[in-house]
Design a protein around this motif. Structure first.
Motif, PDB file in Angstrom:
ATOM      1  N   VAL A 168     -30.230 -30.774 -46.413  1.00 42.29           N
ATOM      2  CA  VAL A 168     -31.680 -30.513 -45.596  1.00 42.29           C
ATOM      3  C   VAL A 168     -31.260 -31.251 -44.273  1.00 42.29           C
ATOM      4  O   VAL A 168     -30.352 -32.338 -44.234  1.00 42.29           O
ATOM      5  CB  VAL A 168     -32.654 -31.128 -46.100  1.00 42.29           C
ATOM      6  CG1 VAL A 168     -33.051 -30.253 -47.791  1.00 42.29           C
ATOM      7  CG2 VAL A 168     -32.930 -32.784 -46.516  1.00 42.29           C
ATOM      8  N   HIS A 172     -36.583 -32.656 -41.898  1.00 44.74           N
ATOM      9  CA  HIS A 172     -37.209 -31.805 -42.952  1.00 44.74           C
ATOM     10  C   HIS A 172     -38.173 -32.675 -43.832  1.00 44.74           C
ATOM     11  O   HIS A 172     -37.773 -33.683 -44.282  1.00 44.74           O
ATOM     12  CB  HIS A 172     -36.257 -31.179 -43.703  1.00 44.74           C
ATOM     13  CG  HIS A 172     -36.865 -29.912 -44.364  1.00 44.74           C
ATOM     14  ND1 HIS A 172     -37.437 -29.963 -45.381  1.00 44.74           N
ATOM     15  CD2 HIS A 172     -36.626 -28.615 -44.076  1.00 44.74           C
ATOM     16  CE1 HIS A 172     -37.916 -28.791 -45.800  1.00 44.74           C
ATOM     17  NE2 HIS A 172     -37.345 -27.779 -45.294  1.00 44.74           N
ATOM     18  N   ILE A 186     -37.990 -25.638 -53.633  1.00 46.52           N
ATOM     19  CA  ILE A 186     -37.265 -25.147 -52.520  1.00 46.52           C
ATOM     20  C   ILE A 186     -37.106 -23.402 -52.414  1.00 46.52           C
ATOM     21  O   ILE A 186     -36.495 -22.998 -51.533  1.00 46.52           O
ATOM     22  CB  ILE A 186     -35.695 -25.576 -52.431  1.00 46.52           C
ATOM     23  CG1 ILE A 186     -34.943 -25.158 -53.674  1.00 46.52           C
ATOM     24  CG2 ILE A 186     -35.786 -27.066 -52.309  1.00 46.52           C
ATOM     25  CD1 ILE A 186     -33.465 -25.826 -53.504  1.00 46.52           C
ATOM     26  N   GLU A 189     -38.080 -21.857 -49.429  1.00 42.51           N
ATOM     27  CA  GLU A 189     -37.433 -22.307 -48.169  1.00 42.51           C
ATOM     28  C   GLU A 189     -36.401 -21.208 -47.741  1.00 42.51           C
ATOM     29  O   GLU A 189     -35.828 -20.541 -48.442  1.00 42.51           O
ATOM     30  CB  GLU A 189     -36.769 -23.540 -48.505  1.00 42.51           C
ATOM     31  CG  GLU A 189     -37.633 -24.805 -48.699  1.00 42.51           C
ATOM     32  CD  GLU A 189     -38.365 -25.344 -47.539  1.00 42.51           C
ATOM     33  OE1 GLU A 189     -37.687 -25.059 -46.210  1.00 42.51           O
ATOM     34  OE2 GLU A 189     -39.366 -25.975 -47.667  1.00 42.51           O
ATOM     35  N   LYS A 190     -36.218 -21.062 -46.205  1.00 45.24           N
ATOM     36  CA  LYS A 190     -35.040 -20.503 -45.706  1.00 45.24           C
ATOM     37  C   LYS A 190     -33.772 -21.133 -46.304  1.00 45.24           C
ATOM     38  O   LYS A 190     -33.405 -22.507 -46.170  1.00 45.24           O
ATOM     39  CB  LYS A 190     -35.103 -20.383 -44.405  1.00 45.24           C
ATOM     40  CG  LYS A 190     -33.716 -19.708 -43.588  1.00 45.24           C
ATOM     41  CD  LYS A 190     -33.883 -19.406 -42.303  1.00 45.24           C
ATOM     42  CE  LYS A 190     -32.639 -18.682 -41.662  1.00 45.24           C
ATOM     43  NZ  LYS A 190     -32.720 -18.617 -40.077  1.00 45.24           N
ATOM     44  N   GLN A 191     -32.729 -20.193 -46.932  1.00 43.08           N
ATOM     45  CA  GLN A 191     -31.597 -20.827 -47.535  1.00 43.08           C
ATOM     46  C   GLN A 191     -30.398 -20.242 -47.055  1.00 43.08           C
ATOM     47  O   GLN A 191     -30.418 -19.043 -47.025  1.00 43.08           O
ATOM     48  CB  GLN A 191     -31.759 -21.112 -49.108  1.00 43.08           C
ATOM     49  CG  GLN A 191     -32.811 -21.778 -49.344  1.00 43.08           C
ATOM     50  CD  GLN A 191     -32.921 -21.958 -51.064  1.00 43.08           C
ATOM     51  OE1 GLN A 191     -31.821 -22.057 -51.872  1.00 43.08           O
ATOM     52  NE2 GLN A 191     -34.253 -21.721 -51.592  1.00 43.08           N
ATOM     53  N   GLY A 238     -32.565 -24.263 -41.801  1.00 40.03           N
ATOM     54  CA  GLY A 238     -32.870 -24.002 -43.092  1.00 40.03           C
ATOM     55  C   GLY A 238     -32.101 -25.280 -44.026  1.00 40.03           C
ATOM     56  O   GLY A 238     -31.845 -26.023 -43.430  1.00 40.03           O
TER      57      GLY A 238
END
Length: 310
Positions: A168, A172, A186, A189-191, A238
């Motif tokens: 991360v 964040h 998570i 979240e954008k990953q 991300g």
């Protein structure tokens, strides 16, 4: 004239006796005498003074002895040099997935090279699936990967299970959870997933991990490789799930958190052709175990059919 004739003659001169020379050469005396007679007949000269005790050479025989010793010495040197060249020309080819280079694979291969200095070692980056095909085709001798792919012609050995981490950006909100996070924390979240090569691969493994916990992440972006993924994370674009060994990739504002779910591990497999128990296969296994011993990593030794068990 053959090298063995020279060897017979030199031994007779040095032992000063046909009887002693025959014993040293592990042959009977009459055939040895005939070989020397044939040699003299071929040269057209007498090399030894018959009836002398101890046995003596003629003047020509002494000249021939000195040069025969040099020729035999040169022959042994040529033999030794040729064997060394032959050893250097032997090639041991290893397939690997790129992410393993951030872990212990480089140490393992370095140790293997040190212990086999005359062996040419080649690395070939291949996906786990590509390694299976390359092994069966004889293009590589061993492979290192992360996926469980079964094939009756291939022996797959689990070396260890590597914990997973979450990369991360340091600003964040998740970065404050230094103890670690779970997948459920998570999932929205954008990953970034990697690699974007043909499936199955590490990104497939991450998708399966979410599925095992009944989770369905929607905002997934595939990129080419792990360096690009963590670079995007460091830029605040991300997050990314990576093996623990990826922590060696250090960038400004990049932070790693443990992934706490029990099944959040990435297995590391070594694959060889089934029943391939050659010296170098056993040696690369032993190098793995030596490095694991130094790192304090538990493992279970593989047993070979044609060699003492590790």
């Amino acid at each position: 004239m053959e090298l063995r004739h020279l060897r017979y003659y030199v031994t007779i001169v040095e032992e000063q006796s046909f009887t002693k020379a025959a014993e040293k050469l592990y042959i009977a005396q009459p055939p040895l005498s005939r070989q020397i007679q044939n040699l003299e007949a071929e040269l057209g000269i007498q090399l030894l003074e018959r009836g002398s005790r101890p046995l003596k050479t003629t003047e020509a025989g002494q000249f021939f002895y000195q040069h025969a010793v040099k020729l035999l010495s040169n022959a042994e040197e040529i033999k030794s040099m040729t064997q060394r060249v032959g050893m250097q020309e032997k090639t041991f080819r290893m397939g690997f997935v790129g992410s393993l280079l951030f872990g212990l694979l480089s140490k393992i291969v370095y140790l293997f090279r040190l212990q086999h200095p005359h062996l040419k070692v080649e690395w070939i980056e291949l996906s786990t699936a590509e390694q299976i095909a390359a092994l069966k085709a004889g293009r590589i001798d061993v492979g290192f990967g992360r996926l469980r792919i079964s094939d009756p012609a291939i022996r797959r050995v689990l070396l260890r299970e590597e914990p997973m981490m979450v990369a991360v950006q340091s600003s964040h909100p998740l970065a404050k959870q230094s103890h670690g996070v779970n997948l459920v924390d998570i999932v929205h979240e954008k990953q970034f997933l990697y690699p974007s090569t043909a499936k199955p691969n590490f990104s497939t493994q991450i998708r399966h991990l979410y599925s095992e916990y009944g989770l369905d992440p929607k905002n997934l972006v595939e990129v080419r490789e792990v360096q690009l993924a963590v670079g995007m994370v460091a830029a605040g674009e991300g997050i990314c799930i990576v093996p623990d060994s990826a922590k060696t990739i250090q960038l400004p504002h990049l932070h790693y958190l443990p992934l706490l779910d029990d099944r959040a591990v990435s297995p590391i497999f070594m694959v060889t052709r089934n029943m391939d128990d050659t010296e170098h296969i056993r040696a690369i296994f032993d190098c793995v175990y030596q490095v694991y011993d130094l790192e304090g990593i538990p493992y279970q030794r593989v047993e070979f059919l044609n060699a003492p068990s590790y």
